[in-house]
Design a protein around this motif. Structure first.
Motif, PDB file in Angstrom:
ATOM      1  N   TRP A   1       3.526  -8.828  -8.347  1.00 47.12           N
ATOM      2  CA  TRP A   1       4.623  -8.179  -7.633  1.00 47.12           C
ATOM      3  C   TRP A   1       5.314  -9.109  -6.649  1.00 47.12           C
ATOM      4  CZ3 TRP A   1       3.876  -8.251  -2.402  1.00 47.12           C
ATOM      5  CH2 TRP A   1       2.560  -8.425  -1.952  1.00 47.12           C
ATOM      6  N   ARG A   2       4.642 -10.134  -6.200  1.00 41.61           N
ATOM      7  CA  ARG A   2       5.218 -11.003  -5.171  1.00 41.61           C
ATOM      8  C   ARG A   2       6.468 -11.714  -5.652  1.00 41.61           C
ATOM      9  NH1 ARG A   2       2.613 -11.787  -0.570  1.00 41.61           N
ATOM     10  NH2 ARG A   2       3.956 -13.601  -0.208  1.00 41.61           N
ATOM     11  N   ASP A   3       6.564 -11.963  -6.943  1.00 43.69           N
ATOM     12  CA  ASP A   3       7.707 -12.712  -7.475  1.00 43.69           C
ATOM     13  C   ASP A   3       8.853 -11.811  -7.922  1.00 43.69           C
ATOM     14  OD1 ASP A   3       6.381 -15.141  -7.087  1.00 43.69           O
ATOM     15  OD2 ASP A   3       5.364 -14.977  -9.027  1.00 43.69           O
ATOM     16  N   LEU A   4       8.701 -10.491  -7.785  1.00 48.23           N
ATOM     17  CA  LEU A   4       9.797  -9.598  -8.178  1.00 48.23           C
ATOM     18  C   LEU A   4      10.976  -9.807  -7.232  1.00 48.23           C
ATOM     19  CD1 LEU A   4       7.904  -6.250  -8.926  1.00 48.23           C
ATOM     20  CD2 LEU A   4       8.830  -7.894 -10.568  1.00 48.23           C
ATOM     21  N   PRO A   5      12.165 -10.119  -7.766  1.00 50.69           N
ATOM     22  CA  PRO A   5      13.322 -10.347  -6.876  1.00 50.69           C
ATOM     23  C   PRO A   5      13.813  -9.049  -6.256  1.00 50.69           C
ATOM     24  CG  PRO A   5      14.004 -10.452  -9.182  1.00 50.69           C
ATOM     25  CD  PRO A   5      12.500 -10.328  -9.189  1.00 50.69           C
ATOM     26  N   VAL A   6      14.308  -9.146  -5.024  1.00 48.51           N
ATOM     27  CA  VAL A   6      14.899  -7.996  -4.336  1.00 48.51           C
ATOM     28  C   VAL A   6      16.238  -8.426  -3.744  1.00 48.51           C
ATOM     29  CG1 VAL A   6      12.688  -6.923  -3.782  1.00 48.51           C
ATOM     30  CG2 VAL A   6      13.730  -8.496  -2.142  1.00 48.51           C
TER      31      VAL A   6
ATOM     32  N   GLY B   1       0.812  -1.207   0.000  1.00 52.23           N
ATOM     33  CA  GLY B   1       0.000   0.000   0.000  1.00 52.23           C
ATOM     34  C   GLY B   1       0.846   1.257   0.000  1.00 52.23           C
ATOM     35  N   LEU B   2       1.889   1.287   0.833  1.00 56.90           N
ATOM     36  CA  LEU B   2       2.795   2.439   0.870  1.00 56.90           C
ATOM     37  C   LEU B   2       3.553   2.577  -0.441  1.00 56.90           C
ATOM     38  CD1 LEU B   2       4.201   1.962   4.493  1.00 56.90           C
ATOM     39  CD2 LEU B   2       2.627   3.753   3.728  1.00 56.90           C
ATOM     40  N   LEU B   3       3.961   1.441  -1.000  1.00 51.78           N
ATOM     41  CA  LEU B   3       4.718   1.470  -2.249  1.00 51.78           C
ATOM     42  C   LEU B   3       3.851   1.979  -3.394  1.00 51.78           C
ATOM     43  CD1 LEU B   3       7.384   0.784  -3.631  1.00 51.78           C
ATOM     44  CD2 LEU B   3       6.558  -1.552  -3.947  1.00 51.78           C
ATOM     45  N   ARG B   4       2.615   1.534  -3.460  1.00 52.87           N
ATOM     46  CA  ARG B   4       1.704   1.995  -4.514  1.00 52.87           C
ATOM     47  C   ARG B   4       1.484   3.505  -4.411  1.00 52.87           C
ATOM     48  NH1 ARG B   4      -3.474   0.199  -4.236  1.00 52.87           N
ATOM     49  NH2 ARG B   4      -3.801   0.378  -6.489  1.00 52.87           N
ATOM     50  N   ASP B   5       1.256   3.988  -3.191  1.00 59.40           N
ATOM     51  CA  ASP B   5       1.031   5.429  -3.007  1.00 59.40           C
ATOM     52  C   ASP B   5       2.248   6.242  -3.448  1.00 59.40           C
ATOM     53  OD1 ASP B   5      -1.433   4.807  -1.996  1.00 59.40           O
ATOM     54  OD2 ASP B   5      -0.853   5.017   0.115  1.00 59.40           O
ATOM     55  N   MET B   6       3.442   5.765  -3.117  1.00 62.72           N
ATOM     56  CA  MET B   6       4.644   6.512  -3.465  1.00 62.72           C
ATOM     57  C   MET B   6       4.874   6.507  -4.975  1.00 62.72           C
ATOM     58  SD  MET B   6       7.006   8.444  -2.412  1.00 62.72           S
ATOM     59  CE  MET B   6       6.787   8.236  -0.643  1.00 62.72           C
ATOM     60  N   ILE B   7       4.614   5.382  -5.635  1.00 63.27           N
ATOM     61  CA  ILE B   7       4.775   5.325  -7.092  1.00 63.27           C
ATOM     62  C   ILE B   7       3.804   6.287  -7.769  1.00 63.27           C
ATOM     63  CG2 ILE B   7       4.503   3.851  -9.121  1.00 63.27           C
ATOM     64  CD1 ILE B   7       5.549   1.525  -7.454  1.00 63.27           C
ATOM     65  N   GLN B   8       2.594   6.362  -7.259  1.00 63.00           N
ATOM     66  CA  GLN B   8       1.592   7.243  -7.862  1.00 63.00           C
ATOM     67  C   GLN B   8       1.938   8.723  -7.707  1.00 63.00           C
ATOM     68  OE1 GLN B   8      -2.143   5.971  -6.155  1.00 63.00           O
ATOM     69  NE2 GLN B   8      -2.397   4.293  -7.632  1.00 63.00           N
TER      70      GLN B   8
ATOM     71  N   PRO C   1      13.566   3.840 -21.725  1.00 63.08           N
ATOM     72  CA  PRO C   1      14.261   2.585 -22.024  1.00 63.08           C
ATOM     73  C   PRO C   1      15.490   2.365 -21.156  1.00 63.08           C
ATOM     74  CG  PRO C   1      14.669   4.211 -23.746  1.00 63.08           C
ATOM     75  CD  PRO C   1      13.617   4.791 -22.857  1.00 63.08           C
ATOM     76  N   ASP C   2      15.996   3.453 -20.505  1.00 60.22           N
ATOM     77  CA  ASP C   2      17.184   3.327 -19.663  1.00 60.22           C
ATOM     78  C   ASP C   2      16.855   2.921 -18.233  1.00 60.22           C
ATOM     79  OD1 ASP C   2      18.881   4.088 -21.738  1.00 60.22           O
ATOM     80  OD2 ASP C   2      18.619   6.221 -21.294  1.00 60.22           O
ATOM     81  N   ASP C   3      15.597   3.101 -17.816  1.00 57.49           N
ATOM     82  CA  ASP C   3      15.226   2.772 -16.439  1.00 57.49           C
ATOM     83  C   ASP C   3      15.027   1.268 -16.315  1.00 57.49           C
ATOM     84  OD1 ASP C   3      15.354   5.376 -15.619  1.00 57.49           O
ATOM     85  OD2 ASP C   3      13.227   5.784 -15.910  1.00 57.49           O
ATOM     86  N   LYS C   4      16.031   0.623 -15.751  1.00 56.93           N
ATOM     87  CA  LYS C   4      16.003  -0.830 -15.661  1.00 56.93           C
ATOM     88  C   LYS C   4      15.975  -1.341 -14.226  1.00 56.93           C
ATOM     89  CE  LYS C   4      16.200  -1.379 -20.111  1.00 56.93           C
ATOM     90  NZ  LYS C   4      15.023  -1.872 -20.848  1.00 56.93           N
ATOM     91  N   ALA C   5      15.914  -0.462 -13.260  1.00 60.93           N
ATOM     92  CA  ALA C   5      15.931  -0.905 -11.869  1.00 60.93           C
ATOM     93  C   ALA C   5      15.210   0.103 -10.987  1.00 60.93           C
ATOM     94  CB  ALA C   5      17.368  -1.106 -11.381  1.00 60.93           C
ATOM     95  N   THR C   6      14.833  -0.355  -9.817  1.00 62.08           N
ATOM     96  CA  THR C   6      14.215   0.494  -8.798  1.00 62.08           C
ATOM     97  C   THR C   6      14.909   0.223  -7.480  1.00 62.08           C
ATOM     98  OG1 THR C   6      12.070   0.352  -9.928  1.00 62.08           O
ATOM     99  CG2 THR C   6      12.067   1.132  -7.649  1.00 62.08           C
TER     100      THR C   6
ATOM    101  N   ILE D   1      10.667   1.314 -12.554  1.00 64.25           N
ATOM    102  CA  ILE D   1       9.579   1.721 -11.669  1.00 64.25           C
ATOM    103  C   ILE D   1       8.217   1.560 -12.335  1.00 64.25           C
ATOM    104  CG2 ILE D   1       9.686   4.154 -12.366  1.00 64.25           C
ATOM    105  CD1 ILE D   1       9.069   4.853  -9.424  1.00 64.25           C
ATOM    106  N   VAL D   2       8.159   1.704 -13.669  1.00 62.84           N
ATOM    107  CA  VAL D   2       6.888   1.505 -14.370  1.00 62.84           C
ATOM    108  C   VAL D   2       6.462   0.046 -14.266  1.00 62.84           C
ATOM    109  CG1 VAL D   2       5.809   1.476 -16.637  1.00 62.84           C
ATOM    110  CG2 VAL D   2       7.152   3.464 -15.918  1.00 62.84           C
ATOM    111  N   GLU D   3       7.410  -0.862 -14.442  1.00 62.82           N
ATOM    112  CA  GLU D   3       7.103  -2.282 -14.327  1.00 62.82           C
ATOM    113  C   GLU D   3       6.637  -2.628 -12.910  1.00 62.82           C
ATOM    114  OE1 GLU D   3       9.330  -6.634 -14.912  1.00 62.82           O
ATOM    115  OE2 GLU D   3      10.274  -4.774 -15.639  1.00 62.82           O
ATOM    116  N   VAL D   4       7.287  -2.052 -11.908  1.00 65.35           N
ATOM    117  CA  VAL D   4       6.865  -2.274 -10.524  1.00 65.35           C
ATOM    118  C   VAL D   4       5.477  -1.678 -10.301  1.00 65.35           C
ATOM    119  CG1 VAL D   4       7.395  -1.806  -8.104  1.00 65.35           C
ATOM    120  CG2 VAL D   4       9.246  -2.335  -9.694  1.00 65.35           C
ATOM    121  N   GLY D   5       5.224  -0.509 -10.893  1.00 63.32           N
ATOM    122  CA  GLY D   5       3.913   0.121 -10.754  1.00 63.32           C
ATOM    123  C   GLY D   5       2.797  -0.702 -11.360  1.00 63.32           C
ATOM    124  N   ILE D   6       3.055  -1.292 -12.516  1.00 64.21           N
ATOM    125  CA  ILE D   6       2.042  -2.150 -13.145  1.00 64.21           C
ATOM    126  C   ILE D   6       1.800  -3.393 -12.289  1.00 64.21           C
ATOM    127  CG2 ILE D   6       1.606  -3.647 -15.117  1.00 64.21           C
ATOM    128  CD1 ILE D   6       1.096  -0.759 -15.773  1.00 64.21           C
ATOM    129  N   ALA D   7       2.906  -4.002 -11.787  1.00 70.00           N
ATOM    130  CA  ALA D   7       2.779  -5.241 -11.019  1.00 70.00           C
ATOM    131  C   ALA D   7       2.018  -5.026  -9.716  1.00 70.00           C
ATOM    132  CB  ALA D   7       4.161  -5.820 -10.732  1.00 70.00           C
TER     133      ALA D   7
END
Length: 572
Positions: free
Chosen positions: A340-345, A256-263, A275-280, A310-316
């Motif tokens: 989003w649960r399967d995104l590696p960190v 919930g906090l992550l979604r709010d911050m991305i928005q 095309p250069d943004d490959k990580a968050t 960050i766009v990919e994380v936002g969609i997930a």
């Protein structure tokens, strides 16, 4: 046993103690045989290429100091695995085999679903092994169980436990990261440093304003979480889902906090995926408190590197949706997907480069220091400026008209590549290489005795202190004749380098450097303890010579260094 206790994998059973080959395992077995509170249940061995690597002693231990039905879940009798490695430099791992063994503080990092590993010592393995004995080790285990059962293992005066274990990966933030992150559109590049022998590495985050060749940028997200109560140290998560579950147990809604911050990073016009943004990089700030009623004792800071833009994380996470090639806030999606649960960190410790305040704190410097001018960037001047600059002491300009020559490198802080460059410029560049703009030194390549030069006059007029390290007669005598200059001091080292002299004017400059110089010469001549050896070749002279502050003569010799400042005044 399989239902109640964990069974160790990749081990075989040993028929008797005679088959134990690791010396510490045999010594530990003998100590257990003589201990009334311990009993052997089973002996196991792990081998590699026919040689034992670990020998495990499965034991039951009883502790009279464990209260019955204690709230922490420690039993009077616990089954443990004492895993003795063949490497004598490693500590013995103590595993709690009971499947429902409680999650407590002071456990080593382990894997989910594996036996808990007791953290018995605060010291390093080398320090522990210097005095390690089997009887003391067995008593240490009982001490850990009894203290944990009474809630006394973590004293009130000990710092709170962190939520995660230390990581072998580090993320270094710029010294001005707090200001850079105020720009929601800021982009960063994360550079990976060389890998260390233990497999760890350090990454460096740097802000970029334009294109960087062959670089992939990373979006940054800062999350300030609600306070959590310290306790069990969690295993380091491998996915965003695991991280969410860990924080969820502490009543923190990470997604919930992550979604709010991305928005907040997307306006009404939407955003275009770069095309250069490959990580968050998610930098998490977690206030840690000692109890649910207490105020936070401190803030734990950890970074989680997500190899997705960050766009990919936002969609997930359901924070964004795509329409006509642009990405917009998704405020109507009440049930986002679980992709989003399967995104590696990758969990990383967070460190920040020094600014002036951090450098002073680490150097135990209590005040900012003067706005000063250093005259002379030679061997002594460069050493002084190096120490003052690294410790965040003062705001300095440096004046010198000389350049680096090969013979200077025997004592100067310069390097071979600086030969031929102006000394003032070299020391300023070396300082900037350390502080990266957090503090700066202003170089002036000029004759400091020529007060008609505008750069020289300008810095001298605004300074509150001038330190003469030129080791010449011209500047201190010229400065003594100028009433408009601020307070001066002069310092020099004896030719053999074993002593130093400091001449310090009083605040009102009623006694100038030329007068202090004369008093210094008089003291050398009148000191009866001195031999008749020429002054310039005897460091013994310095041990008898005084340090002068105005008209006062001190009987004790003080080494050169930083002046102490109180109430805006320098005192020796």
């Amino acid at each position: 046993m399989a239902d109640t206790f964990y069974e160790l994998c990749n081990v075989t059973e040993i028929a008797s103690a005679e088959a134990l080959t690791i010396p510490r395992a045999r010594a530990l077995f003998n100590a257990i045989e003589r201990h009334r509170d311990y009993s052997i249940v089973q002996l196991l061995q792990q081998t590699k290429d026919g040689a034992p690597t670990i020998e495990c002693l499965i034991v039951d231990v009883e502790c009279d100091g464990v209260p019955s039905k204690n709230q922490f879940g420690i039993a009077y009798r616990e089954r443990l695995a004492l895993c003795v490695p063949s490497d004598p430099k490693r500590l013995i791992d103590v595993l709690a085999l009971r499947r429902d063994f409680p999650e407590l503080m002071h456990l080593n990092q382990g894997l989910p679903g594996a036996p808990a590993s007791l953290c018995l010592y605060f010291e390093s393995p080398a320090a522990v092994l210097r005095t390690w004995t089997p009887p003391a080790f067995l008593r240490r285990i009982q001490w850990w169980l009894e203290r944990s059962a009474r809630g006394e293992l973590h004293p009130a005066d000990q710092p709170v436990e962190q939520m995660f274990f230390a990581s072998q990966y580090e993320l270094i933030l710029p010294w001005n990261y707090a200001k850079l992150r105020e720009d929601l559109s800021a982009r960063f590049v994360v550079f990976k440093g060389p890998e260390r022998p233990n497999g760890g590495f350090t990454c460096y985050m740097e802000a970029v304003s334009g294109a960087v060749a062959d670089a992939k940028t990373a979006a940054h997200i800062d999350l300030l979480l609600p306070p959590v109560t310290h306790g069990f140290i969690e295993h380091n998560p491998g996915t965003l889902g695991e991280l969410s579950d860990i924080l969820g147990k502490r009543s923190v809604d990470l997604i919930g906090l992550l979604r709010d911050m991305i928005q907040t990073k997307v306006d009404e016009k939407g955003a275009i995926e770069s095309p250069d943004d490959k990580a968050t990089v998610i930098v998490v700030l977690i206030p840690i408190r000692r109890s649910a009623e207490a105020d936070p004792d401190g803030i734990m800071r950890r970074a989680f590197f997500v190899p997705s833009g960050i766009v990919e994380v936002g969609i997930a996470t359901g924070a964004l949706f795509k329409y006509d090639g642009r990405y917009f806030r998704d405020s109507t999606n009440s049930e986002p997907t679980t992709a989003w649960r399967d995104l590696p960190v990758l969990l990383m410790d967070v460190l920040t480069k020094n600014d002036g305040a951090s450098a002073r704190r680490q150097s135990a410097v209590l005040e900012e220091g003067p706005t000063g001018v250093l005259v002379g960037a030679g061997s002594l001047g460069s050493a002084l400026l190096n120490l003052w600059g690294r410790s965040g002491f003062g705001r300095w300009s440096v004046i010198d008209d000389d350049h680096i020559k090969p013979h200077n490198l025997s004592r100067h802080v310069a390097f071979a590549q600086h030969i031929g460059q102006a000394k003032a410029t070299v020391v300023a560049e070396l300082h900037d290489a350390t502080m990266e703009g957090a503090t700066r030194i202003a170089p002036i390549t000029a004759d400091a005795s020529d007060f008609s030069q505008q750069p020289v006059a300008q810095v001298l007029n605004v300074a509150s202190l001038v330190v003469d390290a030129s080791t010449t007669l011209e500047y201190p005598r010229a400065a003594s004749a100028n009433d408009a200059l601020p307070r001066h001091c002069s310092t020099f080292v004896t030719p053999d380098g074993n002593g130093a002299v400091l001449l310090m004017e009083d605040v009102k400059r009623s006694q100038r450097l030329r007068t202090l110089e004369a008093q210094y010469y008089r003291e050398i001549i009148q000191c009866k303890r001195l031999p008749t050896t020429p002054v310039s070749h005897r460091s013994d002279l310095l041990r008898c010579a005084p340090v002068f502050n105005g008209a006062q003569r001190w009987s004790a010799i003080r080494s050169f260094g930083r002046a102490t400042w109180r109430h805006g005044r320098a005192v020796a």
